[in-house]
Design a protein around this motif. Structure first.
Motif, short mmCIF file in Angstrom:
data_model
loop_
_atom_site.label_atom_id
_atom_site.label_comp_id
_atom_site.label_asym_id
_atom_site.label_seq_id
_atom_site.Cartn_x
_atom_site.Cartn_y
_atom_site.Cartn_z
N UNK A 49 47.97 -46.14 9.64
CA UNK A 49 47.20 -44.99 9.17
C UNK A 49 47.73 -43.70 9.80
N UNK A 50 47.91 -42.69 8.97
CA UNK A 50 48.31 -41.40 9.50
C UNK A 50 47.16 -40.79 10.29
N UNK A 51 47.45 -40.06 11.36
CA UNK A 51 46.37 -39.45 12.14
C UNK A 51 45.74 -38.28 11.38
N UNK A 52 44.63 -37.79 11.89
CA UNK A 52 43.97 -36.65 11.28
C UNK A 52 44.92 -35.45 11.26
N UNK A 53 45.09 -34.86 10.09
CA UNK A 53 46.02 -33.75 9.95
C UNK A 53 47.48 -34.17 9.91
N UNK A 54 47.74 -35.47 9.75
CA UNK A 54 49.11 -35.97 9.78
C UNK A 54 49.58 -36.52 8.45
N UNK A 55 49.11 -35.95 7.34
CA UNK A 55 49.55 -36.45 6.04
C UNK A 55 51.04 -36.24 5.82
N UNK A 56 51.66 -35.32 6.60
CA UNK A 56 53.10 -35.08 6.47
C UNK A 56 53.91 -36.30 6.93
N UNK A 57 53.26 -37.26 7.58
CA UNK A 57 53.94 -38.48 7.99
C UNK A 57 54.08 -39.48 6.84
N UNK A 58 53.40 -39.23 5.73
CA UNK A 58 53.43 -40.13 4.58
C UNK A 58 54.48 -39.65 3.59
N UNK A 59 55.57 -40.40 3.47
CA UNK A 59 56.66 -39.97 2.59
C UNK A 59 56.29 -40.05 1.11
N UNK A 60 55.17 -40.68 0.78
CA UNK A 60 54.71 -40.66 -0.61
C UNK A 60 54.39 -39.24 -1.05
N UNK A 61 54.01 -38.38 -0.09
CA UNK A 61 53.74 -36.98 -0.42
C UNK A 61 54.98 -36.31 -1.02
N UNK A 62 56.15 -36.68 -0.55
CA UNK A 62 57.39 -36.05 -1.02
C UNK A 62 57.72 -36.48 -2.44
N UNK A 63 57.62 -37.76 -2.73
CA UNK A 63 57.95 -38.22 -4.08
C UNK A 63 56.92 -37.71 -5.08
N UNK A 64 55.68 -37.53 -4.64
CA UNK A 64 54.67 -37.00 -5.55
C UNK A 64 54.99 -35.57 -5.96
N UNK A 65 55.55 -34.78 -5.05
CA UNK A 65 55.94 -33.42 -5.42
C UNK A 65 57.03 -33.43 -6.48
N UNK A 66 57.98 -34.34 -6.32
CA UNK A 66 59.06 -34.43 -7.30
C UNK A 66 58.51 -34.83 -8.67
N UNK A 67 57.66 -35.84 -8.70
CA UNK A 67 57.11 -36.31 -9.97
C UNK A 67 56.22 -35.26 -10.61
N UNK A 68 55.41 -34.58 -9.81
CA UNK A 68 54.52 -33.56 -10.37
C UNK A 68 55.32 -32.44 -11.03
#
Length: 255
Positions: free
Chosen positions: A159-178
């Protein structure tokens, strides 16, 4: 720990996946470029109907760049958990078996809990560890039924820590797809948004780009954690300065 999973997970024979839920995406005109004849720019309506929102469930494998998505109107546990179990079961079916001794198997699991202040209680009997799953720190990701299902199938949640969503690389691919799915488009409904994301993901998976952890941004964050600017000049310290109280410098405390 999550960074360690990205950099060392594969060398330990573990498959590292990331899960996230993108959205909500509205049924409104989305800004972006589009191919149009010269002198005839894209015209977007000045009025539109808010016909609901869409969420996009995402399961991403950084080592290969392959991504699995599904659109949904909402992302409750009743929607997310069945989808994630189905996709993870498909992932596990494609992985080789890992039958280490029982003692070694438990040590592998406990390795990914070192340093945690709050640890999830591991069951007495554990299968060989096969997958590391990076998740956001949401209550729905920690329900006992879901976590026990992960353990029973050889999946360790990280689990990513509080305020640590930048540790989830799914965030990066979601930007590309969006960007590829919605830029310059005006969806008419949530189902259309989900279909566009699925089409873009299918096209992406025909020639996926692997993602690696690190790079200049990671190095900047590391340097920022190691140094503390004091202002007024280019000076910095290697440890944070103590916070001054009202009498720290000999001044009498005012009553």
């Amino acid at each position: 720990m999550i960074e360690d999973a990205y950099t060392a997970g594969a060398s330990l024979g573990l498959s590292v996946w990331c899960c996230d839920e993108a959205g909500p995406f509205q049924t409104v005109p989305h800004p972006g470029q589009s191919w149009r004849p010269e002198g005839e720019p894209e015209r977007l309506p000045h009025e539109y109907v808010r016909n609901g929102t869409a969420k996009v469930l995402t399961l991403f494998h950084p080592a290969t760049g392959r991504v699995r998505v599904e659109g949904a109107r909402r992302c409750t546990n009743a929607v997310l958990h069945p989808w994630l179990k189905r996709e993870l079961s498909d992932v596990l079916a494609s992985l080789p078996e890992r039958p280490p001794p029982a003692a070694q198997s438990r040590a592998e699991w406990e390795r990914w809990q070192q340093g945690l202040k709050v640890r999830v209680t591991l069951p007495q009997r554990l299968p060989p560890l096969r997958v590391l799953l990076v998740l956001d720190n949401l209550t729905g990701h920690k329900t006992p039924e879901f976590v026990l299902w992960l353990f029973a199938h050889g999946i360790m949640p990280l689990y990513t820590p509080l305020g640590g969503s930048w540790l989830n690389m799914a965030e990066s691919i979601q930007r590309v797809l969006k960007r590829r799915a919605l830029a310059g488009q005006h969806p008419s409904g949530p189902e259309e948004i989900g279909a566009w994301f699925a089409a873009v993901a299918a096209r992406w998976n025909e020639g996926p780009t692997p993602f690696e952890w690190g790079g200049k941004r990671s190095e900047r964050r590391k340097r920022q954690r190691e140094r503390h600017r004091v202002g007024g000049s280019g000076a910095q310290t290697r440890r944070p300065l103590p916070r001054a109280g009202p009498t720290s410098y000999g001044h009498e405390q005012r009553k």
